[in-house]
Design a protein around this motif. Structure first.
Motif, PDB file in Angstrom:
ATOM      1  N   PHE A  20       0.865  -1.168   0.000  1.00 35.41           N
ATOM      2  CA  PHE A  20       0.000   0.000   0.000  1.00 35.41           C
ATOM      3  C   PHE A  20       0.906   1.224   0.000  1.00 35.41           C
ATOM      4  CE2 PHE A  20      -2.827  -3.207   1.757  1.00 35.41           C
ATOM      5  CZ  PHE A  20      -3.992  -2.950   1.047  1.00 35.41           C
ATOM      6  N   ARG A  21       0.501   2.276  -0.709  1.00 38.48           N
ATOM      7  CA  ARG A  21       1.299   3.500  -0.755  1.00 38.48           C
ATOM      8  C   ARG A  21       1.369   4.114   0.634  1.00 38.48           C
ATOM      9  NH1 ARG A  21      -0.861   7.548  -4.690  1.00 38.48           N
ATOM     10  NH2 ARG A  21      -0.095   6.029  -6.170  1.00 38.48           N
ATOM     11  N   GLU A  22       2.570   4.265   1.115  1.00 36.45           N
ATOM     12  CA  GLU A  22       2.809   4.815   2.447  1.00 36.45           C
ATOM     13  C   GLU A  22       2.500   6.306   2.476  1.00 36.45           C
ATOM     14  OE1 GLU A  22       6.489   3.611   4.695  1.00 36.45           O
ATOM     15  OE2 GLU A  22       7.023   5.666   4.174  1.00 36.45           O
ATOM     16  N   ASN A  23       1.949   6.768   3.587  1.00 36.53           N
ATOM     17  CA  ASN A  23       1.730   8.191   3.813  1.00 36.53           C
ATOM     18  C   ASN A  23       2.924   8.695   4.622  1.00 36.53           C
ATOM     19  OD1 ASN A  23       0.861  10.484   5.651  1.00 36.53           O
ATOM     20  ND2 ASN A  23      -0.865  10.406   4.223  1.00 36.53           N
ATOM     21  N   ALA A  24       3.682   9.634   4.065  1.00 38.17           N
ATOM     22  CA  ALA A  24       4.931  10.096   4.695  1.00 38.17           C
ATOM     23  C   ALA A  24       4.694  10.734   6.054  1.00 38.17           C
ATOM     24  CB  ALA A  24       5.644  11.072   3.765  1.00 38.17           C
ATOM     25  N   ILE A  25       3.580  11.431   6.216  1.00 36.81           N
ATOM     26  CA  ILE A  25       3.287  12.068   7.509  1.00 36.81           C
ATOM     27  C   ILE A  25       3.010  11.012   8.564  1.00 36.81           C
ATOM     28  CG2 ILE A  25       1.678  13.577   8.760  1.00 36.81           C
ATOM     29  CD1 ILE A  25       1.282  15.078   6.067  1.00 36.81           C
ATOM     30  N   VAL A  26       2.217  10.032   8.216  1.00 35.98           N
ATOM     31  CA  VAL A  26       1.903   8.958   9.171  1.00 35.98           C
ATOM     32  C   VAL A  26       3.176   8.198   9.525  1.00 35.98           C
ATOM     33  CG1 VAL A  26       0.637   6.793   9.474  1.00 35.98           C
ATOM     34  CG2 VAL A  26      -0.505   8.775   8.440  1.00 35.98           C
ATOM     35  N   ARG A  27       3.997   7.902   8.540  1.00 39.44           N
ATOM     36  CA  ARG A  27       5.259   7.199   8.800  1.00 39.44           C
ATOM     37  C   ARG A  27       6.146   8.026   9.725  1.00 39.44           C
ATOM     38  NH1 ARG A  27       7.259   2.721   9.896  1.00 39.44           N
ATOM     39  NH2 ARG A  27       6.055   1.852   8.199  1.00 39.44           N
ATOM     40  N   HIS A  28       6.249   9.332   9.485  1.00 42.41           N
ATOM     41  CA  HIS A  28       7.065  10.205  10.331  1.00 42.41           C
ATOM     42  C   HIS A  28       6.536  10.201  11.770  1.00 42.41           C
ATOM     43  CE1 HIS A  28       9.643  13.567  11.437  1.00 42.41           C
ATOM     44  NE2 HIS A  28       8.589  14.086  12.042  1.00 42.41           N
ATOM     45  N   LEU A  29       5.234  10.326  11.922  1.00 44.37           N
ATOM     46  CA  LEU A  29       4.653  10.314  13.268  1.00 44.37           C
ATOM     47  C   LEU A  29       4.930   8.998  13.981  1.00 44.37           C
ATOM     48  CD1 LEU A  29       1.235  12.060  12.587  1.00 44.37           C
ATOM     49  CD2 LEU A  29       3.171  12.988  13.889  1.00 44.37           C
ATOM     50  N   LEU A  30       4.826   7.895  13.253  1.00 48.27           N
ATOM     51  CA  LEU A  30       5.100   6.592  13.857  1.00 48.27           C
ATOM     52  C   LEU A  30       6.567   6.478  14.243  1.00 48.27           C
ATOM     53  CD1 LEU A  30       4.069   3.772  14.626  1.00 48.27           C
ATOM     54  CD2 LEU A  30       4.617   3.038  12.308  1.00 48.27           C
ATOM     55  N   ASP A  31       7.448   6.913  13.360  1.00 51.46           N
ATOM     56  CA  ASP A  31       8.882   6.783  13.624  1.00 51.46           C
ATOM     57  C   ASP A  31       9.401   7.788  14.649  1.00 51.46           C
ATOM     58  OD1 ASP A  31       8.950   4.735  11.792  1.00 51.46           O
ATOM     59  OD2 ASP A  31       9.790   5.954  10.171  1.00 51.46           O
ATOM     60  N   ASN A  32       8.728   8.939  14.800  1.00 47.45           N
ATOM     61  CA  ASN A  32       9.242   9.996  15.666  1.00 47.45           C
ATOM     62  C   ASN A  32       8.278  10.465  16.749  1.00 47.45           C
ATOM     63  OD1 ASN A  32      11.835  10.599  14.169  1.00 47.45           O
ATOM     64  ND2 ASN A  32      10.328  10.808  12.538  1.00 47.45           N
ATOM     65  N   GLY A  33       7.130   9.870  16.818  1.00 52.65           N
ATOM     66  CA  GLY A  33       6.107  10.368  17.729  1.00 52.65           C
ATOM     67  C   GLY A  33       6.053   9.700  19.086  1.00 52.65           C
ATOM     68  N   GLY A  34       6.956   8.793  19.366  1.00 53.23           N
ATOM     69  CA  GLY A  34       6.974   8.164  20.679  1.00 53.23           C
ATOM     70  C   GLY A  34       6.033   6.977  20.817  1.00 53.23           C
ATOM     71  N   LEU A  35       5.345   6.587  19.762  1.00 50.83           N
ATOM     72  CA  LEU A  35       4.477   5.412  19.797  1.00 50.83           C
ATOM     73  C   LEU A  35       5.109   4.297  18.971  1.00 50.83           C
ATOM     74  CD1 LEU A  35       0.875   6.830  19.199  1.00 50.83           C
ATOM     75  CD2 LEU A  35       1.808   5.904  21.320  1.00 50.83           C
ATOM     76  N   THR A  36       4.858   3.096  19.395  1.00 52.39           N
ATOM     77  CA  THR A  36       5.296   1.937  18.623  1.00 52.39           C
ATOM     78  C   THR A  36       4.067   1.232  18.083  1.00 52.39           C
ATOM     79  OG1 THR A  36       5.179   0.387  20.465  1.00 52.39           O
ATOM     80  CG2 THR A  36       7.250   1.631  20.229  1.00 52.39           C
ATOM     81  N   LEU A  37       4.289   0.296  17.182  1.00 52.22           N
ATOM     82  CA  LEU A  37       3.170  -0.499  16.670  1.00 52.22           C
ATOM     83  C   LEU A  37       2.501  -1.287  17.795  1.00 52.22           C
ATOM     84  CD1 LEU A  37       4.530  -1.795  13.248  1.00 52.22           C
ATOM     85  CD2 LEU A  37       2.732  -0.106  13.639  1.00 52.22           C
TER      86      LEU A  37
END
Length: 128
Positions: A20-37
């Motif tokens: 699926f085409r990744e959303n760069a904002i969502v990816r950034h928030l996941l990678d830098n927002g302090g939350l994990t999967l």
């Protein structure tokens, strides 16, 4: 029934994996927002939101098929948009028609048995 979330288009990544085409904002928030999967997995989110989130982070199409919250409708419709060039609306409608046809076909023998009829004598057309 809730309207499905918008579906992300599928595309091949650099390694040839259909994702699926990744959303760069969502990816950034996941990678830098302090939350994990794992944090998200424990959260109180709807199946539809989880399904869309998997798309927004660029989950592979094959892998998404194994997610308990990924609906057959979305998974199959996504493939139809990629391989058959259908719109999301067309692909979802076709998938729902196919699900209905499979359900109808699966019920014919049981209904015939319930009413002591031959399956060809059951009213309506089951070959649609």
């Amino acid at each position: 029934m809730r309207k499905p979330q918008p579906m992300q288009p599928l595309e091949l990544d650099k390694q040839g994996v259909l994702r699926f085409r990744e959303n760069a904002i969502v990816r950034h928030l996941l990678d830098n927002g302090g939350l994990t999967l794992n944090d998200i997995a424990r959260g109180d989110f709807t199946k539809e939101d989880r399904e869309q989130f998997a798309q927004l982070i660029g989950y592979s199409h094959d892998g998404a098929g194994d997610l308990g919250y990924m609906s057959d409708e979305t998974w199959n419709a996504a493939a139809e948009t990629f391989y058959a060039g259908k719109s999301e609306h067309e692909a979802r409608a076709d998938e729902l028609r196919d699900q209905l046809a499979r359900a109808r076909a699966g019920m014919i023998d049981g209904v015939a048995s319930l009413f002591s009829k031959h399956k060809d004598d059951i009213g309506g057309t089951h070959d649609r």
